[in-house]
Write a protein that holds these residues in place. Structure first.
Motif, short mmCIF file in Angstrom:
data_model
loop_
_atom_site.label_atom_id
_atom_site.label_comp_id
_atom_site.label_asym_id
_atom_site.label_seq_id
_atom_site.Cartn_x
_atom_site.Cartn_y
_atom_site.Cartn_z
N PRO A 114 -47.93 22.24 -28.86
CA PRO A 114 -49.40 22.28 -28.36
C PRO A 114 -49.74 23.92 -29.44
O PRO A 114 -49.12 24.50 -29.63
N GLY A 115 -51.07 23.51 -29.58
CA GLY A 115 -51.52 24.63 -30.46
C GLY A 115 -52.16 24.05 -31.93
O GLY A 115 -52.55 24.46 -32.53
N GLY A 116 -51.70 22.45 -31.88
CA GLY A 116 -51.53 22.48 -33.30
C GLY A 116 -50.84 22.89 -34.75
O GLY A 116 -50.84 22.55 -35.92
N VAL A 117 -49.81 23.85 -33.68
CA VAL A 117 -48.56 24.42 -34.93
C VAL A 117 -47.80 23.74 -35.67
O VAL A 117 -47.22 22.49 -35.29
N LEU A 118 -48.31 23.80 -37.03
CA LEU A 118 -46.97 23.10 -37.81
C LEU A 118 -45.54 23.48 -38.13
O LEU A 118 -46.53 24.40 -39.33
N ARG A 119 -44.68 22.51 -37.96
CA ARG A 119 -43.15 24.02 -38.08
C ARG A 119 -42.33 22.37 -37.39
O ARG A 119 -42.22 21.66 -37.54
#
Length: 223
Positions: A114-119
């Motif tokens: 969600p929110g396009g978080v990259l991790r």
């Protein structure tokens, strides 16, 4: 009355149309007598002849000839767009019903957070899996890999894929869905359609760019 000549013409006709594609055959039909073609799904060889083992449509890909069944389960290929329903949560993955012989798999690492978080996905994400997708949710996805046992691995990393909202699911035979450049279509009547290769089609209201941006902002604020 000599009927040998009409029979010979019918045999030649079946041999000619087989080299082309999009012709209907039934089990036992001679697809081609040309030994230069390779045998694909839905076909078998008998001497120098290539015959159909299913009732379906002949497809030719260069020198590979296949017979795609008119009815039956979906046989996935890498790059296919599919619409599916989440049916089960497992360890770091979801099982998805995609009209294939076996349930497909969507790994936790193969989704957009969600929110396009990259991790990197960790134990916290595993505990939050039901917050991302739960049983009964409908998704659009792409086939990332086809395993030897027929199980499909899916991914939703692109922004055009993911959880589906308000709309209607329509199920048709997979053979009715033609492979084309795009399977996402916006209609002039104000609807958007996703034509899944697996025969599952999703029809929903067309969302404007402003509404999509507002929904994303609300989603980010809730994280």
């Amino acid at each position: 009355m000599d009927i040998r000549q009409p029979v010979a013409k019918a045999a030649n006709h079946s041999d000619d149309f087989a080299v082309q594609s999009c012709h209907i055959v039934v089990p036992g039909d001679v697809i081609t007598k040309d030994t230069g073609y390779m045998r694909g799904h839905g076909t078998y060889s008998e001497g120098d002849k290539l015959l159909a083992s299913v009732a379906g449509v002949v497809e030719r890909h260069n020198k590979l000839i296949c017979a795609r069944p008119l009815n039956g389960r979906y046989n996935g290929e890498v790059g296919d767009v599919v619409v599916g329903r989440i049916v089960e949560l497992a360890v770091k993955k979801w099982r998805v019903e995609t009209n294939s012989r076996l349930r497909s798999v969507l790994n936790l690492a193969s989704i957009n957070l969600p929110g396009g978080v990259l991790r990197r996905r960790g134990a916290e994400d595993e505990l939050m899996m039901r917050e991302y997708l739960t049983e009964g949710d409908l998704i659009s996805a792409e086939v990332q890999n086809v395993h030897g046992d027929g199980i499909l691995s899916l991914h939703t990393r692109s922004l055009k894929y993911g959880k589906l909202g308000q709309g209607t699911l329509v199920k048709v035979a997979p053979s009715l869905i033609k492979r084309c450049k795009s399977h996402f279509h916006n209609l002039s009547c104000g609807a958007t359609v996703i034509l899944g290769h697996n025969g599952y089609c999703w029809i929903s209201p067309l969302v404007s760019d402003e509404e999509a941006a507002a929904a994303q902002a609300v989603e980010r604020s809730g994280q």
